[in-house]
Structures are given as structure tokens and as C-alpha cells.
Design an enzyme around this catalytic site. Structure first.
Site, mmCIF file in Angstrom:
data_model
loop_
_atom_site.group_PDB
_atom_site.id
_atom_site.type_symbol
_atom_site.label_atom_id
_atom_site.label_comp_id
_atom_site.label_asym_id
_atom_site.label_seq_id
_atom_site.Cartn_x
_atom_site.Cartn_y
_atom_site.Cartn_z
ATOM 1 N N HIS A 1 34.881 45.665 39.072
ATOM 2 C CA HIS A 1 35.532 44.384 38.775
ATOM 3 C C HIS A 1 34.902 43.700 37.576
ATOM 4 C CE1 HIS A 1 32.469 41.887 40.929
ATOM 5 N NE2 HIS A 1 32.417 42.892 41.756
ATOM 6 N N ASP B 1 35.003 40.330 37.011
ATOM 7 C CA ASP B 1 34.514 38.956 37.239
ATOM 8 C C ASP B 1 33.126 38.941 37.862
ATOM 9 O OD1 ASP B 1 35.756 40.042 39.553
ATOM 10 O OD2 ASP B 1 35.901 38.044 40.450
ATOM 11 N N GLU C 1 37.832 39.864 42.038
ATOM 12 C CA GLU C 1 37.244 40.466 43.239
ATOM 13 C C GLU C 1 36.425 39.450 44.013
ATOM 14 O OE1 GLU C 1 34.341 42.463 45.822
ATOM 15 O OE2 GLU C 1 33.929 41.140 44.151
ATOM 16 N N HIS D 1 24.275 38.199 44.069
ATOM 17 C CA HIS D 1 24.965 36.910 43.945
ATOM 18 C C HIS D 1 23.971 35.771 43.748
ATOM 19 C CE1 HIS D 1 29.174 37.943 45.743
ATOM 20 N NE2 HIS D 1 28.799 38.758 44.792
HETATM 21 ZN ZN LIG Z 1 31.038 42.991 43.346
#
Ligand SMILES: [Zn+2]
Length: 493
Positions: free
Chosen positions: A116, A118, A185, A457
Site C-alpha cells: 500500500h 499510504d 489500506e 505505526h
Molecule cells: Zn501496512
């Protein structure tokens, strides 16, 4: 009598040991593969340039940074000219990308590689905690630093490097190859992976193998096992949040009722925490122990993994003591928000809490909701879903030629690595392809530091510089190995 019991115990001990000895991994294949010579310095610079474009997925309702995604697309077109000239290219919902490299043999099922574009935003207030600015793509101390370096631009650029490299050598696949690069995503893929998977269904493009992000190579993670372990996601947990609400009487706090709205709601949450979902050792998690790490483990641990038929209750109790391990064997219950009261001397007229559940495959959102109501068992507490549940993704096959193709490629590019199928706790775009193919796997070809996945993240996302170029080698080899395999779906059309 005692002799009889002694004899039975001796026999049982023998059975346990024989099973442990028999739990052996396949003989490693002799690899024919030799690593390509790649221009690693140029690859690194292309990757760093991509990290500098902040393709951030903002929260729903906050709009999107169209400019960044447009710039990113132009960047890819400029740096991967062969991919853009020779493959069929479609944009979906303006920003998601779908490439198709038609195979010379249309009877063969296609290979689908997902990544992905993003990235998640940098948490407000955490900017100062980054050792290097999140979009500067600094290389320092043996790492490439930046938001998206791991999740998921490493995958995206490694795939593009691999395909560009094959095109430069005039490679022509017999099996069609698809590249799916969603742009949302991190928001669940509603405008990227969802409509793209629908296109595959409408066009009846047969699929034999799907590979997306998910697991990676981890070391020192499992007691009794020193070898690096390639975690290959074969299933995904589901996701659901539930709102609990209590309407109180309100009023002055000088004459309170026996149980306030806060008390009723707190009791409901306590009941949920005291009555957690039952543990189950099956599917991907059972395969992780029995077929994944089991055969490579020390004899002591093999004794356990080979004899789960007998030791399962004890083993589950051991897993329960670690929140991470427990999350692999049950639907988890996590109260995340609690709202009640505004003023120190006023009883709240309402109390509200949010509880987040991660659903084990086989347990639907409806089932979870039903159980929550039964466990709380209090008519004063209203229980309602925050939004529609994201159901878990059933396990992909691990006895397939597709799984063997992924495993072989991992063993070739990362010698000495143990392959372990496992249950992904999060979600990926690949789940939308599970209905089209029962060979959907989730693995990034990179060896991570122990806290690597946590950084994905979080703050100071980074990937090791060493091994960076193995990503491109892995995808190239995977495409080659898929050519030689006989995948499910071959010969269907
Ligand atoms: Zn990911």
C-alpha cells in the site's frame, strides 16, 4: 495394579518422546538460486525519495492530501519506466494502482503482489520524539528512518525493483502477474483494495497466489528457538467495537441511589474482563506451533508441541500469562474509552464506554455481540455495535503449492530461516482477496529487530539497512518460483 500403572506411564512417555522425535521439518532443499547483482545504492536512493513524499491517510472526514498521492504516482512512473511502459496500468478511485503483466499462458492462474502507498499520520505531539524527522528518510546507524519505511513502502519499492529488474532482462512470464498498490489500506481499503478485488471477480481473472504485507522475519522471539523465524500470516483476526451505555437518574450527589450510572457501567466492564472469551488452539495458531516452530525447537519444547493432543489445557494456561500469546488463542476484550460525569457534585445522567474486540477466526461479530449481552446480563446496560464488524479472514491453505512456493523462496533468500504460518492480529488489504483464492499470505521479506513491528505505526519507524536489497531479490525469486509451480486454479480457464 501398580505395575500396570507404571507400565502405562512408561508407554505414554514413550509415545510422547516418539512424537517429539518425529516432529521434524522437511529436509531443506538444495537451492539453485544465486543472488542477482543489483545496483543497491541506486535502489536505496529511489526508496528514500519515496519516503520523502508524505502519502498520509488522514482519519475519515478529514479529507486527503491529493497532492502527495499525485506526486507519489508521478515519482513511481519516473523511477520505474519499464513497469509503466510495459505493464497494463489502471488507476482505481483515482489513487490506487493496479498493474497487469499478462502471462503467455492464459490457462495459468495469476500471482498477485500487494503493497500500500499510504502511511499512518505521525501522532500529534510526538514529532519531537523522532530521532530523525519522519519524512527525511535519513540513513544512519545501520537503519533507514522514516514513516512508511516498514509499513509499507519497503514492500512497495521492493516489488517494483524486482519487476523493473525482470523487465530489463526481457523476462516474459507464462503466469500473469498483478501488482495492487492501494492508497487507503490504513483506513481499511474501502476505495482501494475493495473495488480492485471486485474487478478481479468481475473479470474472472484466476488467482493462484496472493502475497501482501503482514509478518516478517523475527529472531529471539520464541523460547527454545534461536533460528530466525519467518512469520507468514495465513489468517487475520476480525475487529469490532461495542458501545455500552447506561442512562442514570442524574441529580444532585447529596442523595445518591444505591448504584449510579458509573457503578452499573463499571460492573458491566468488570464482568466482561472476568469472563474473557474461551481460548482455542486451532487453525493458524495451532499450525504455528505444530508445523512452524515445533520441528525446529529444542527437544524439550518439541515434546510439548508434538503432544498438544494431551498437553493442550496446560499449554493454553501457559500462553494466557502473556497478553501477546493470549491474543493468538482467543477473541480479546479491551475497554478503550469511558465517559461519564461533568461536575464533581452532580450524578451523571449517562455513562458510556467503548470496548474493542479482536475476533478469532470462527467467531463472528454477531456471536461476540450476543455473548457480551449474556455476560453483562443487565437490562440497564444497552449494548450496541459502534459500526459493522470486520469479520476475521479464514485460514489460507498451508498444504498448497502456493505456500510451498513462498516457503521455498524464503529459504533460498534467507537461508536457515524457519517458516511459521501464523494468525495476524491486525488487518491487511489482502483479506478482500481471500474469497477469490484460498492461498493468501502475508509476509514482508525483511529481518526485523525485536520491537520492529511495534514501530510500524509508532514513533521512529525504521528498517535495517542490511538486508534492504534482499526484498527485491525475494520478490524476483518468488515470481520465478511461481512460474515453475503448479498452483491451484491452473488450467481452470
Ligand atoms: Zn501496512
Amino acid at each position: 495394579m501398580w505395575r500396570w500403572i507404571g507400565g502405562a506411564l512408561a508407554l505414554l512417555g514413550l509415545v510422547l518422546c516418539v512424537r517429539a522425535v518425529m516432529l521434524q521439518s522437511d529436509v531443506p532443499i538444495a537451492s539453485e538460486w544465486t543472488p542477482e547483482v543489483l545496483d543497491e545504492a541506486a535502489m536505496l536512493e529511489r526508496f528514500r525519495g519515496g519516503l520523502r513524499i508524505p502519502t498520509v491517510s488522514l482519519q475519515p472526514g478529514q479529507g486527503m492530501d491529493e497532492e502527495a498521492f499525485t506526486a507519489f504516482r508521478a515519482y513511481l512512473a519516473h523511477h520505474y519506466p519499464r513497469v509503466h511502459a510495459k505493464l497494463e496500468r489502471e488507476t482505481v478511485s483515482e489513487h490506487s494502482l493496479l498493474f497487469r503483466w499478462p502471462g503467455s499462458d492464459p490457462s495459468l492462474a495469476g500471482t498477485v503482489l500487494l503493497a500500500h502507498q499510504d502511511v499512518v499520520p505521525v501522532d500529534k505531539g510526538s514529532e519531537g520524539d523522532w530521532v530523525h524527522p519522519p519524512y527525511a528518510a535519513v540513513v544512519e546507524g545501520g537503519f533507514i528512518w522514516g514513516r512508511g519505511s516498514l509499513d509499507d513502502k519497503f514492500g512497495l519499492f521492493s516489488i517494483l525493483e524486482a519487476v523493473e529488474n525482470l523487465l530489463a532482462e526481457d523476462f516474459q512470464p507464462r503466469r500473469s502477474l498483478y501488482l495492487v498498490f492501494g492508497h487507503d489500506e490504513e483506513l481499511g481499503g474501502p476505495n482501494g483494495a475493495v473495488p480492485i478485488a471486485r474487478l478481479f471477480a468481475e473479470r474472472r481473472w484466476p488467482i493462484g497466489l496472493v502475497l501482501d504485507e503482514g509478518g516478517a522475519i523475527a529472531q529471539g522471539m520464541v523460547p527454545g528457538l534461536d533460528a530466525p523465524v519467518a512469520l507468514v500470516g495465513v489468517a487475520e483476526k476480525g475487529y469490532m467495537s461495542v458501545i455500552l451505555e447506561v442512562e442514570g437518574m442524574g441529580g444532585h450527589s447529596s442523595a445518591p441511589p444505591d448504584q449510579s450510572a458509573i457503578g452499573i457501567l463499571s460492573a458491566a466492564i468488570t464482568r466482561l474482563e472476568e469472563n474473557r472469551f474461551p481460548m482455542r488452539l486451532d487453525g493458524a495458531t495451532r499450525a504455528f506451533f505444530e508445523e512452524g516452530i515445533g520441528p525446529a525447537s529444542s527437544f524439550g519444547m518439541r515434546l510439548v508441541y508434538a503432544n498438544l493432543w494431551l498437553l493442550e489445557p496446560l499449554f493454553l494456561r501457559a500462553l494466557e500469562s502473556s497478553p501477546l500469546m493470549a491474543s493468538m488463542v482467543r477473541t480479546t476484550t479491551a475497554p478503550t474509552i469511558f465517559h461519564a460525569g461533568l461536575k464533581e457534585n452532580v450524578l451523571p445522567a449517562r455513562a458510556q464506554a467503548t470496548v474493542n474486540f479482536r475476533l478469532l477466526p470462527g467467531e463472528s461479530g454477531a456471536l461476540v455481540l450476543d455473548r457480551v449481552r449474556k455476560v453483562i446480563d443487565d437490562g440497564r446496560v444497552t449494548v450496541s455495535p459502534l459500526s459493522e464488524a470486520r469479520e476475521s479472514s479464514p485460514s489460507s491453505r498451508i498444504d498448497s503449492a502456493a505456500f510451498a512456493t513462498v516457503s521455498t523462496t524464503i529459504r533460498e533468500v534467507f537461508p536457515g530461516t524457519v517458516i511459521a504460518p501464523y494468525l495476524l492480529l491486525g488487518g491487511t488489504d489482502s483479506r478482500y482477496f481471500r474469497e477469490l483464492c484460498d492461498c493468501v499470505y502475508r509476509f514482508l521479506p525483511i529481518a526485523l529487530e525485536p520491537d520492529g513491528l511495534r514501530r510500524a505505526h509508532g514513533t521512529n519507524e525504521r528498517i535495517p539497512l542490511e538486508g534492504f536489497s534482499q526484498g527485491a531479490r525475494f520478490f524476483r525469486r518468488l515470481i520465478e518460483n511461481a512460474e515453475a509451480a503448479r498452483l491451484g486454479g491452473d488450467g481452470a480457464s
